[in-house]
Design an enzyme around this catalytic site. Structure first.
Site, mmCIF file in Angstrom:
data_model
loop_
_atom_site.group_PDB
_atom_site.id
_atom_site.type_symbol
_atom_site.label_atom_id
_atom_site.label_comp_id
_atom_site.label_asym_id
_atom_site.label_seq_id
_atom_site.Cartn_x
_atom_site.Cartn_y
_atom_site.Cartn_z
ATOM 1 N N ASP A 4 -3.486 4.960 -0.711
ATOM 2 C CA ASP A 4 -3.726 3.539 -0.482
ATOM 3 C C ASP A 4 -4.394 2.935 -1.712
ATOM 4 O O ASP A 4 -5.550 3.226 -1.998
ATOM 5 C CB ASP A 4 -4.629 3.400 0.760
ATOM 6 C CG ASP A 4 -5.112 1.976 0.966
ATOM 7 O OD1 ASP A 4 -4.446 1.039 0.466
ATOM 8 O OD2 ASP A 4 -6.151 1.793 1.629
ATOM 9 N N ASP A 35 -6.702 -1.199 2.145
ATOM 10 C CA ASP A 35 -6.590 -1.694 3.530
ATOM 11 C C ASP A 35 -6.421 -0.553 4.538
ATOM 12 O O ASP A 35 -6.192 -0.790 5.722
ATOM 13 C CB ASP A 35 -5.430 -2.705 3.658
ATOM 14 C CG ASP A 35 -4.059 -2.051 3.467
ATOM 15 O OD1 ASP A 35 -4.006 -0.842 3.123
ATOM 16 O OD2 ASP A 35 -3.045 -2.740 3.655
ATOM 17 N N ASP A 64 0.453 2.760 0.266
ATOM 18 C CA ASP A 64 1.337 1.696 -0.226
ATOM 19 C C ASP A 64 2.111 2.132 -1.465
ATOM 20 O O ASP A 64 1.897 3.230 -1.988
ATOM 21 C CB ASP A 64 0.534 0.411 -0.489
ATOM 22 C CG ASP A 64 -0.754 0.688 -1.242
ATOM 23 O OD1 ASP A 64 -0.710 1.545 -2.136
ATOM 24 O OD2 ASP A 64 -1.801 0.084 -0.921
ATOM 25 N N ASP A 73 15.103 5.970 2.887
ATOM 26 C CA ASP A 73 15.345 6.370 4.275
ATOM 27 C C ASP A 73 15.945 5.148 4.986
ATOM 28 O O ASP A 73 15.297 4.107 5.092
ATOM 29 C CB ASP A 73 13.990 6.731 4.890
ATOM 30 C CG ASP A 73 14.103 7.610 6.116
ATOM 31 O OD1 ASP A 73 15.099 7.483 6.843
ATOM 32 O OD2 ASP A 73 13.165 8.393 6.360
ATOM 33 N N ASP A 130 18.779 8.214 8.920
ATOM 34 C CA ASP A 130 18.061 8.567 10.148
ATOM 35 C C ASP A 130 19.039 8.821 11.308
ATOM 36 O O ASP A 130 19.989 8.044 11.506
ATOM 37 C CB ASP A 130 17.131 7.392 10.498
ATOM 38 C CG ASP A 130 16.141 7.733 11.580
ATOM 39 O OD1 ASP A 130 15.352 8.664 11.394
ATOM 40 O OD2 ASP A 130 16.165 7.060 12.642
ATOM 41 N N GLU A 140 20.143 12.964 8.838
ATOM 42 C CA GLU A 140 19.357 13.675 9.856
ATOM 43 C C GLU A 140 20.289 13.903 11.041
ATOM 44 O O GLU A 140 20.893 12.963 11.543
ATOM 45 C CB GLU A 140 18.153 12.837 10.267
ATOM 46 C CG GLU A 140 17.183 13.626 11.120
ATOM 47 C CD GLU A 140 16.213 12.738 11.878
ATOM 48 O OE1 GLU A 140 15.120 13.214 12.192
ATOM 49 O OE2 GLU A 140 16.551 11.574 12.184
ATOM 50 N N HIS A 157 7.683 14.734 8.564
ATOM 51 C CA HIS A 157 6.761 13.807 9.225
ATOM 52 C C HIS A 157 6.893 13.836 10.751
ATOM 53 O O HIS A 157 6.157 13.122 11.433
ATOM 54 C CB HIS A 157 7.038 12.390 8.716
ATOM 55 C CG HIS A 157 8.409 11.919 9.095
ATOM 56 N ND1 HIS A 157 9.553 12.500 8.586
ATOM 57 C CD2 HIS A 157 8.827 10.960 9.955
ATOM 58 C CE1 HIS A 157 10.608 11.920 9.119
ATOM 59 N NE2 HIS A 157 10.200 10.973 9.954
ATOM 60 N N ASP A 158 7.829 14.609 11.277
ATOM 61 C CA ASP A 158 8.015 14.683 12.729
ATOM 62 C C ASP A 158 7.514 16.001 13.301
ATOM 63 O O ASP A 158 7.675 16.244 14.508
ATOM 64 C CB ASP A 158 9.514 14.555 13.075
ATOM 65 C CG ASP A 158 10.044 13.159 12.808
ATOM 66 O OD1 ASP A 158 9.274 12.191 12.932
ATOM 67 O OD2 ASP A 158 11.240 13.038 12.472
HETATM 68 C C1 NOJ Z 1 13.938 10.393 13.223
HETATM 69 C C2 NOJ Z 1 12.739 10.085 12.415
HETATM 70 O O1 NOJ Z 1 12.506 11.148 11.537
HETATM 71 C C3 NOJ Z 1 11.608 9.858 13.379
HETATM 72 O O2 NOJ Z 1 10.364 9.745 12.727
HETATM 73 C C4 NOJ Z 1 11.925 8.642 14.193
HETATM 74 O O3 NOJ Z 1 10.932 8.484 15.186
HETATM 75 C C5 NOJ Z 1 13.281 8.750 14.882
HETATM 76 N N1 NOJ Z 1 14.290 9.230 14.003
HETATM 77 C C6 NOJ Z 1 13.746 7.420 15.403
HETATM 78 O O4 NOJ Z 1 14.102 6.588 14.322
#
Ligand code: NOJ
Length: 567
Positions: A26, A30, A34, A103, A199, A249, A322-323
């Protein structure tokens, strides 16, 4: 595969670094990461040695799902900065030889997108057919919980959303919609973007609405009847003429079906991300509930995917994103063997066949955060999950214990740059709590320690780049049935590398395996017939015994100190 046949497929030789912009750095205080913060850290990425930076979504969004709900595909979200900041980021990346991968969230938009606002206001809207409408819902479930249908008050019918109600699914059947999306790709490519991560691209073609579905199974949503037609069109219309690379993905796509998406002659995508190991530690009928995992299953998955694509397409390799919770907390060790486990997974990621994707923070060995209350989670999955658990009468501590094992927020806590407040991520208050572990695990400390996880990643990236066998070589599993060891050979021409990974906290006797090899790199000093906890070794094997009387070989010449040969 002959290397010449790969001319133009530069991304096969590349290493990708994934950034979650909200949590990287950041610059304006804030509390939200960013674009200027990312620009500040480009020297760090260049030093690490990566080639491509994948930015999770940075377009305007109401953030129901942190940017995966886009309200303007051509605008930068104000919390991330301006279009000038974006242009500067691209220019500064280019100056360092880095490429940018955007993305793109094209399966759905935000419910605040002007298309949806118009579509929901009237059945006569020109954008009505950009979305999926029914007079009554069916039994389809949403990935984030509840029905996949929400009633639209103004028109009295229902719209489809495979994720949250704020993420209405786009109707790919409509050619005008597809043209709009291709224009968005042209827009970003025109700004110097070199690749796209698409995505949930496996979900864009829907099953017929009368297809029954029970529970949430990615296989149900994926591989709809027209998905390959759409992807072939996208390739023809935009990906090929623009010369950009693509990775889709692809939840719900099996190894067997993968060549349909990525075989070069099909003209669809360059790579896909599969979900087989993402779901390894989850209940088969509920992705958001934990289950035990076994190394043998992880090996089977990695081997199966390599075999499915060998000679037919190209694999993508990831162990964190990130998931998912942090790699070390899922599959490794967060105690005494933390460094060994982190360096072992670095070795695995960078020696398998496919393009490696490193998730931010994994290169310094970040681990899960000790969230203490539901209120500390920020993810929609946690909030929806807790609402459902409450409705079932479950206790907070019970839900918390379970959710701690699957939470996406573990991957989204601030990047740990140094030991100063909030790990040097922000001068303000971070949007999500910082992992207190930053006091010991941070970039500054890792860079200062030559034996660190960070330096191992650098070495492994350098080794991969200097070793065509690690990119283009064959992959042959060794002793595939071994429950503790993952071992394989990478071979190209006269270079034969044996990788041995002890994915366990026990010492394992490997007998004579690798005895005649010359150590290229490893994560412990010395090497005998016992692999120590989470020990990783890369050995160059002699074609004939005694070949290594002379220490010179192509690998040595790259950088002996880096390659660990002095050990
Ligand atoms: C996959 C993404 O990696 C995830 O973070 C997102 O919540 C879902 N697609 C829905 O867009």
């Amino acid at each position: 595969m002959p290397i010449e046949a790969d001319a133009g497929a530069w991304w096969k030789e590349a290493v990708v670094y994934q950034i979650y912009p909200r949590s990287f750095r950041d610059a304006d205080g804030d509390g939200i990461g960013d674009l200027r913060g990312i620009t500040e850290k480009l020297d760090y990425l260049a030093e690490l040695g990566v080639d491509i930076v994948w930015l999770c979504p940075v377009c305007a969004s109401p953030n129901v799902d942190n940017g995966y709900d886009v309200s303007d595909y051509r605008a930068i979200a104000p919390e991330f900065g301006t279009m000038e900041d974006f242009d500067r980021l691209v220019a500064e990346m280019r100056a360092r030889g880095l490429k940018l991968m955007m993305d793109l969230v094209f399966n759905h938009s935000s419910d605040q997108h002007p298309w949806f606002r118009s579509a929901r206001a009237s059945k006569d809207s020109p954008y009505r057919d950009y979305y999926l409408w029914r007079d009554a819902p069916n039994d389809w479930r949403a990935v984030f919980g509840g029905s996949a249908w929400t009633r639209n008050e103004p028109t009295g019918d229902w719209y489809c959303h495979l994720f949250a109600p704020g993420q209405p699914d786009l109707n790919w059947e409509n050619p005008a919609l597809r043209r709009e999306l291709y224009d968005v790709m042209r827009f970003w490519a025109g700004k110097g973007v070199a690749g796209f991560r698409l995505d949930v691209i496996s979900f864009i073609s829907k099953q017929p609405f009368d297809t029954p579905q029970a529970g949430v199974h990615f296989e149900f949503y994926a591989n709809g009847p027209k998905v390959h037609l759409y992807l072939q069109e996208m390739r023809r219309e935009v990906l090929a003429p623009l010369g950009v690379m693509s990775v889709g993905e692809a939840p719900g796509v099996s190894a067997q079906d993968a060549p349909l998406y990525v075989a070069a002659e099909r003209g669809e995508l360059d790579m896909i991300f599969h979900f087989d190991h993402a779901g390894l530690d989850r209940m088969p009928d509920d992705f958001w509930r934990p289950a035990p995992w076994r190394l043998s299953d992880l090996k089977d998955i990695l081997i199966r995917w390599d075999r499915a694509l060998a000679g037919r397409g190209w694999n993508s390799l990831y162990l964190g994103n990130h998931d998912l919770p942090r790699l070390l907390s899922r599959f490794g060790d967060t105690g005494a063997h933390r460094r060994a486990a982190a360096t072992l997974f670095a070795t695995m990621l960078l020696t398998l066949r496919g393009t490696p994707y490193i998730y931010q923070g994994d290169e310094i060995g970040m681990i899960n955060t000790p969230f203490e209350a539901i209120g500390e989670f920020r993810d929609i999955v946690a909030r929806n999950g807790w609402a459902a658990a409450l409705a079932e009468g479950r206790a907070e501590h019970e839900f918390l214990a379970e959710h701690m094992q699957v939470s996406r927020d573990h991957a989204r806590t601030p990047m740990q740059w140094d030991a100063s407040r909030h790990g040097g991520f922000t001068s303000g208050t971070p949007w999500i709590r910082t992992n207190p572990d930053y006091a010991v695990t941070n970039v500054a400390a890792e860079r200062a320690d030559p034996g660190s996880v960070y330096h191992h990643y650098r070495r492994m990236i350098a080794l991969r780049k200097a070793t065509p066998a690690l990119v283009h070589g064959d992959f042959v599993p060794v002793d595939a049935g071994n429950p503790d060891i993952f071992a394989y050979v990478r071979a190209l021409d006269d270079v034969l590398l044996l990788v041995m990974l002890n994915v366990s906290a026990a010492a394992v006797d490997i007998g004579d395996l690798g005895r005649d090899g010359m150590m290229v790199t490893g994560n412990y000093d010395g090497h005998g017939r016992v692999l120590r906890p989470f020990e990783a070794r890369v050995l160059r094997m002699a074609e004939e015994p005694g070949d290594y009387a002379s220490p010179a070989c192509s690998i040595n010449e790259v950088d002996p100190a880096y390659m660990g040969l002095e050990r």
